[in-house]
Design a protein around this motif. Structure first.
Motif, PDB file in Angstrom:
ATOM      1  N   ILE A  50       0.869  -1.185   0.000  1.00  0.00           N
ATOM      2  CA  ILE A  50       0.000   0.000   0.000  1.00  0.00           C
ATOM      3  C   ILE A  50       0.900   1.227   0.000  1.00  0.00           C
ATOM      4  O   ILE A  50       1.579   1.516   0.991  1.00  0.00           O
ATOM      5  N   LEU A  51       0.937   1.944  -1.115  1.00  0.00           N
ATOM      6  CA  LEU A  51       1.909   3.011  -1.312  1.00  0.00           C
ATOM      7  C   LEU A  51       1.326   4.400  -1.044  1.00  0.00           C
ATOM      8  O   LEU A  51       1.924   5.402  -1.417  1.00  0.00           O
ATOM      9  N   SER A  52       0.181   4.486  -0.378  1.00  0.00           N
ATOM     10  CA  SER A  52      -0.505   5.759  -0.177  1.00  0.00           C
ATOM     11  C   SER A  52       0.104   6.551   0.978  1.00  0.00           C
ATOM     12  O   SER A  52       0.878   6.037   1.787  1.00  0.00           O
ATOM     13  N   ILE A  53      -0.289   7.824   1.073  1.00  0.00           N
ATOM     14  CA  ILE A  53       0.219   8.711   2.116  1.00  0.00           C
ATOM     15  C   ILE A  53      -0.216   8.237   3.494  1.00  0.00           C
ATOM     16  O   ILE A  53       0.578   8.232   4.444  1.00  0.00           O
ATOM     17  N   GLY A  54      -1.472   7.836   3.632  1.00  0.00           N
ATOM     18  CA  GLY A  54      -2.010   7.439   4.928  1.00  0.00           C
ATOM     19  C   GLY A  54      -3.096   8.379   5.387  1.00  0.00           C
ATOM     20  O   GLY A  54      -3.251   9.496   4.873  1.00  0.00           O
ATOM     21  N   TYR A  55      -3.862   7.923   6.377  1.00  0.00           N
ATOM     22  CA  TYR A  55      -4.984   8.704   6.906  1.00  0.00           C
ATOM     23  C   TYR A  55      -5.129   8.395   8.383  1.00  0.00           C
ATOM     24  O   TYR A  55      -5.140   7.221   8.792  1.00  0.00           O
TER      25      TYR A  55
END
Length: 299
Positions: A50-55
């Motif tokens: 999972i290469l997303s920024i995050g939340y």
């Protein structure tokens, strides 16, 4: 050998950045973008895919890997909990595998413009024993390789800024969704109220740093989705919950600086660190916003 590798990566980075100053095929630039940044992104996400920024509601106290998973969950939250979903810009398969494990009534197909990512995504779902409900193939978001009305839900996580024609993506999303189907996209945009000269600066930054030929605004998302036929369009600003995670990105990259130094030059890593700092520092310095865009195809 290490020095030669670093020099080669420096040349690759310089060539990549210069390539965005001249016309060219957008999908080729996306492939080049991930060829350059892939090792860096995977260092941050470890083996989650999972290469997303995050939340996170409280980014300062969040754990990065769980926050990256939470961004996936938040993006898919408005989708039906059974039926077929389409992951547009599936990356290396981490989000679809996570969502399939957590939503046993759902099957997920993913498409990606980068062939190497599709290969790795399929290997990931095979290892996870999800082949019965998850599949990946090469495909363009602006010309989705599926027939009309085949999906109950569609999501795109941090990929829409790569698309040169987002209005075409909106039309294709509408086409492949069943009546009543749900659309959700987590995207980085420029605010509608930002003065035109600052929008121009934002677009100039986004071309090399996000492989983004066309940065949208919330207003343009609403306009394109409604023109495609969607109803109930909602654009929610989640910049604080997402960009606030960039401090954890900086920490992770600094912790692995020794390994990354064998792949990137010190100047390149310093530039990435500065870019993350600008994103983190705020809504005062950062020209971008992070939004969750949801909509529904009329029943």
């Amino acid at each position: 050998m290490k020095q030669a590798g670093t020099l080669a990566r420096m040349g690759e980075a310089a060539g990549f950045i210069l390539s965005h100053a001249i016309p060219g095929r957008a999908h080729e630039k996306v492939v080049a973008y991930y060829a350059l940044f892939q090792d860096l992104f995977e260092t941050v996400s470890e083996d989650s895919g999972i290469l997303s920024i995050g939340y996170a509601q409280n980014p300062a106290e969040a754990e990065l890997l769980e926050a990256q998973k939470d961004l996936v969950r938040v993006t898919a939250r408005s989708l039906p909990k059974s039926g077929k979903w389409l992951d547009v810009g599936c990356g290396i398969g981490g989000p679809a595998c996570l969502l399939a494990r957590e939503n046993p009534g759902v099957s997920i197909s993913g498409i990606n413009i980068t062939p190497a990512h599709v290969e790795r995504a399929n290997a990931r779902k095979d290892r996870a024993r999800l082949s019965a409900r998850v599949d990946f193939r090469h495909g363009d978001a602006q010309k989705i390789p599926f027939p009309d009305g085949g999906f109950d839900g569609l999501y795109a996580i941090e990929t829409a800024f790569h698309y040169p024609d987002k209005a075409a993506f909106a039309r294709e999303a509408f086409r492949v969704l069943r009546p009543g189907g749900s659309f959700s996209s987590a995207d980085i945009v420029l605010p509608d109220w930002l003065p035109s000269p600052l929008k121009a600066v934002g677009r100039m930054i986004a071309r090399p740093m996000m492989a983004s030929p066309q940065v949208y605004t919330p207003g343009l998302w609403r306009q394109s989705l409604e023109a495609a036929g969607f109803c109930g369009v909602s654009v929610t600003d989640i910049s604080r919950e997402t960009f606030g995670m960039l401090g954890h990105w900086r920490e992770r990259l600094r912790a692995h600086r020794g390994r990354l130094a064998g792949q990137y030059s010190a100047l390149f890593l310093a530039f990435v660190d500065f870019y993350l700092l600008v994103g983190l520092r705020g809504l005062a310095l950062n020209p971008f916003r992070y939004v969750l865009v949801t909509a529904r195809k009329p029943a």
